[in-house]
Motif scaffolding. Structure first.
Motif, PDB file in Angstrom:
ATOM      1  N   GLU A 186      99.450  76.236  76.629  1.00 14.85           N
ATOM      2  CA  GLU A 186      99.432  75.315  77.767  1.00 14.85           C
ATOM      3  C   GLU A 186     100.636  75.645  78.648  1.00 14.85           C
ATOM      4  OE1 GLU A 186      97.378  72.542  77.923  1.00 14.85           O
ATOM      5  OE2 GLU A 186      96.518  72.489  75.907  1.00 14.85           O
ATOM      6  N   PRO A 187     100.547  75.341  79.949  1.00 14.54           N
ATOM      7  CA  PRO A 187     101.689  75.653  80.815  1.00 14.54           C
ATOM      8  C   PRO A 187     102.958  74.885  80.444  1.00 14.54           C
ATOM      9  CG  PRO A 187      99.938  74.545  82.048  1.00 14.54           C
ATOM     10  CD  PRO A 187      99.387  74.832  80.692  1.00 14.54           C
ATOM     11  N   ASP A 188     102.805  73.713  79.799  1.00 12.39           N
ATOM     12  CA  ASP A 188     104.009  72.941  79.493  1.00 12.39           C
ATOM     13  C   ASP A 188     104.320  72.920  78.002  1.00 12.39           C
ATOM     14  OD1 ASP A 188     101.897  71.447  78.723  1.00 12.39           O
ATOM     15  OD2 ASP A 188     102.613  69.559  79.547  1.00 12.39           O
ATOM     16  N   GLU A 189     103.812  73.933  77.306  1.00 12.61           N
ATOM     17  CA  GLU A 189     104.123  74.019  75.884  1.00 12.61           C
ATOM     18  C   GLU A 189     105.471  74.719  75.708  1.00 12.61           C
ATOM     19  OE1 GLU A 189     100.562  75.340  74.052  1.00 12.61           O
ATOM     20  OE2 GLU A 189     101.388  75.106  72.035  1.00 12.61           O
ATOM     21  N   MET A 190     106.275  74.200  74.788  1.00 10.80           N
ATOM     22  CA  MET A 190     107.587  74.805  74.589  1.00 10.80           C
ATOM     23  C   MET A 190     107.531  75.864  73.492  1.00 10.80           C
ATOM     24  SD  MET A 190     109.681  73.727  76.692  1.00 10.80           S
ATOM     25  CE  MET A 190     109.797  72.435  77.885  1.00 10.80           C
ATOM     26  N   LEU A 248     114.133  74.487  75.002  1.00 12.37           N
ATOM     27  CA  LEU A 248     114.234  74.399  76.464  1.00 12.37           C
ATOM     28  C   LEU A 248     113.537  75.572  77.132  1.00 12.37           C
ATOM     29  CD1 LEU A 248     117.904  73.202  77.106  1.00 12.37           C
ATOM     30  CD2 LEU A 248     115.799  71.900  77.299  1.00 12.37           C
ATOM     31  N   ILE A 249     112.742  76.290  76.371  1.00 15.13           N
ATOM     32  CA  ILE A 249     112.073  77.451  76.948  1.00 15.13           C
ATOM     33  C   ILE A 249     110.574  77.228  76.945  1.00 15.13           C
ATOM     34  CG2 ILE A 249     111.648  79.918  76.649  1.00 15.13           C
ATOM     35  CD1 ILE A 249     114.384  80.237  75.664  1.00 15.13           C
ATOM     36  N   PRO A 250     109.985  77.078  78.129  1.00 18.39           N
ATOM     37  CA  PRO A 250     108.535  76.996  78.172  1.00 18.39           C
ATOM     38  C   PRO A 250     107.968  78.294  77.586  1.00 18.39           C
ATOM     39  CG  PRO A 250     109.505  76.448  80.306  1.00 18.39           C
ATOM     40  CD  PRO A 250     110.601  76.999  79.458  1.00 18.39           C
ATOM     41  N   ASP A 259     107.569  74.730  69.908  1.00 17.64           N
ATOM     42  CA  ASP A 259     106.320  74.167  69.388  1.00 17.64           C
ATOM     43  C   ASP A 259     105.324  75.273  69.066  1.00 17.64           C
ATOM     44  OD1 ASP A 259     107.134  71.477  69.663  1.00 17.64           O
ATOM     45  OD2 ASP A 259     106.870  71.679  71.817  1.00 17.64           O
ATOM     46  N   MET A 303     105.643  80.055  78.351  1.00 12.73           N
ATOM     47  CA  MET A 303     105.285  81.054  79.369  1.00 12.73           C
ATOM     48  C   MET A 303     106.482  81.933  79.745  1.00 12.73           C
ATOM     49  SD  MET A 303     102.060  80.024  80.824  1.00 12.73           S
ATOM     50  CE  MET A 303     102.242  80.588  82.469  1.00 12.73           C
ATOM     51  N   LYS A 304     107.666  81.372  79.627  1.00 13.25           N
ATOM     52  CA  LYS A 304     108.879  82.134  79.946  1.00 13.25           C
ATOM     53  C   LYS A 304     109.113  83.234  78.916  1.00 13.25           C
ATOM     54  CE  LYS A 304     113.469  80.550  81.550  1.00 13.25           C
ATOM     55  NZ  LYS A 304     113.278  80.404  82.941  1.00 13.25           N
ATOM     56  N   ALA A 305     108.606  83.016  77.701  1.00 12.12           N
ATOM     57  CA  ALA A 305     108.824  83.984  76.627  1.00 12.12           C
ATOM     58  C   ALA A 305     107.773  85.084  76.629  1.00 12.12           C
ATOM     59  CB  ALA A 305     108.824  83.267  75.279  1.00 12.12           C
ATOM     60  N   ASP A 306     106.864  85.025  77.605  1.00 14.11           N
ATOM     61  CA  ASP A 306     105.801  86.031  77.689  1.00 14.11           C
ATOM     62  C   ASP A 306     106.432  87.426  77.773  1.00 14.11           C
ATOM     63  OD1 ASP A 306     103.431  87.293  77.967  1.00 14.11           O
ATOM     64  OD2 ASP A 306     103.061  86.670  80.035  1.00 14.11           O
ATOM     65  N   MET A 309      94.415  71.334  83.715  1.00  9.72           N
ATOM     66  CA  MET A 309      95.442  72.117  83.032  1.00  9.72           C
ATOM     67  C   MET A 309      94.852  73.450  82.579  1.00  9.72           C
ATOM     68  SD  MET A 309      98.726  71.115  81.320  1.00  9.72           S
ATOM     69  CE  MET A 309      98.575  69.376  81.350  1.00  9.72           C
TER      70      MET A 309
END
Lengths: 330, 157
Positions: B20-24, B63-65, B27, B67-70, B1
């Protein structure tokens, strides 16, 4: 479980979902297990071109999945946790969320959100019923995050955007390793949660014609409540008639939530075409649509109720189209 | 990971974090940045208590990883207050006693904020649609709607 509790369909379904299953970590709503992390993936790619997405999907076949808004995908991953190692986020691909109108066609980018669709001036003018359907999806939050492509690729029988796109005879533009292909939306869905997409393909665009000036279209959704609910039955109807004779020139009926995939009620359409639009013919068409639907019973409604409502909603939608046509000066 | 670094602007403050790639996103906001005003309810996008405003749009942060919020601009309920003074919406929520247990309040406030930013003069029905994505299980919707109505008035004047 206490003795003598009424155990209707709903509690049964809840029980089934919450019951401990071997090898599966279950969520306990009371404890701090909301911190529990079930859906996990090891890589998250934010790609910039469709080609890049396809390349990653091909390299990691079977272990990767496309994510757009994630509103369906991530919620389902929490419940079912498919073994996916990588997610490929296509929402940053430039232009993939655009809504354009050219040469009588409307091109809808796959990552346009329901909010984009419902506010698009192009759609409001030239395919209003699609904007209508988009404004009834989920909640404001979901409408900001979800996408057109996700609504279709998730292939829920209840996808709100499917019936209105079906009556426009939409085409889906799909990009894959061997180039692009176009599939009529009619044959895009192959079952609940299933589409013609290969694991390494992505949906790029939906193409619909503009609504003919002499036609009208409408979308009706029946849910248990107005917000955040799946359709029990959804109906989209497109209608054009000979104004003098009041005969039906063109009719398309799209149905959602009443078959394994969104469908067209083709027998009802065939019945109505060329016929005079009066109470009797409209009712008979509605009954034909009822016979064509194959709804299931679930926690939301019984199949009998759904089928009955297909008749009611189809009739209502046709009448609404007629009303709109009569109000139109062509 | 493999972890990656993301950059965000949260409540006007720019932050860079290793995630982490799967952190929301929810969190990251709650556990890493201590912004526990954003609540966690269903984690499925149904209840709306995790709502934040990301790049001007109201979204469910569960529902937003991350990484999407980068590169994104995020407003949480903590960012509504300015220089020690509560936002007009917050004031009206207090005035009208639109808070019962308080769990949905951050989601309601941000829904109302997003609504008023887009439409400063919402009708009753538009307010209802605006907050339809947040569930209040104390069912105190009426006071919440009244608070939003009067906040809309005070923002306008």
């Amino acid at each position: 479980m206490g003795v003598g509790w009424p155990r209707n369909d709903v509690s049964q379904a809840v029980l089934k979902r919450k019951t401990f299953q071997k090898g599966k970590v279950m969520r306990d709503p009371v404890s701090k297990s909301h911190l529990w992390k079930k859906p996990c993936w090891e890589k998250y790619f934010r790609v910039k071109t469709p080609g890049e997405a396809v390349q990653i999907l091909e390299e990691l076949q079977g272990e990767s999945r496309v994510i757009a808004g994630g509103t369906d995908l991530l919620a389902r991953m929490r419940q079912e946790g498919f073994g996916v190692k990588a997610l490929v986020d296509i929402t940053c691909i430039p232009g993939l969320g655009e809504i354009r109108s050219e040469d009588g066609l409307i091109r809808l980018g796959a990552v346009a959100t329901p909010k984009d669709l419902s506010q698009s001036s192009v759609l409001r003018e030239k395919a209003f019923c699609l904007a209508q359907a988009a404004s009834q999806i989920g909640t404001p939050q979901i409408r900001n995050l979800g996408t057109l492509g996700g609504n279709l690729c998730n292939a829920s029988p209840a996808a709100d955007l499917a019936p209105p796109l079906l009556i426009f005879e939409a085409k889906a533009k799909i990009a894959g390793g061997k180039g692009e292909r176009e599939v009529p939306l009619d044959s895009f869905f192959t079952g609940p949660g299933q589409t013609v997409l290969n694991p390494s393909e992505i949906l790029k665009e939906i193409i619909i014609p503009e609504l003919r000036l002499d036609a009208s279209a409408t979308f009706l959704k029946l849910g248990r409540r107005k917000a955040a609910d799946l359709a029990l039955v959804s109906v989209a109807v497109l209608l054009a008639m000979d104004r003098k004779e009041r005969t039906c020139q063109l009719i398309r009926i799209g149905l959602g939530s009443v078959a394994p995939t969104p469908i067209r009620a083709k027998q009802a359409e065939a019945f109505l075409i060329g016929r005079r639009l009066d109470d009797r013919s409209i009712q008979e068409a509605a009954q034909s649509a009822m016979r064509e639907s194959q709804p299931i019973s679930d926690v939301r409604a019984s199949s009998q109720y759904r089928r009955e409502m297909v008749g009611v909603m189809v009739e209502r939608a046709i009448r609404k189209c007629l009303e709109q046509l009569e109000g139109k000066d062509v | 990971m493999s972890k990656s670094v993301i950059q965000m602007e949260v409540n006007g403050r720019s932050v860079s974090l290793e995630v982490e790639p799967d952190e929301m996103l929810v969190d990251v906001l709650r556990e890493r940045m201590g912004l526990t005003g954003t609540k966690v309810g269903c984690r499925e996008g149904e209840c709306g208590v995790c709502s934040v405003i990301l790049n001007g749009k109201l979204v469910p942060s569960c529902l937003i990883p991350a990484m999407k919020a980068d590169g994104g601009k995020i407003l949480t309920v903590e960012g509504l207050e300015k220089d020690g003074e509560l936002h007009p919406l917050q004031k009206e929520f207090l005035n009208k006693a639109a808070i019962q247990c308080g769990f949905c309040t951050p989601g309601m406030l941000l829904s109302a904020k997003a609504l008023l930013d887009e439409n400063p003069e919402p009708t009753l029905n538009e307010i209802k649609i605006g907050i339809s994505g947040v569930l209040c299980r104390c069912t105190g919707y009426r006071k919440i709607i009244q608070a939003i109505e009067s906040a809309a008035k005070s923002v306008r004047s």
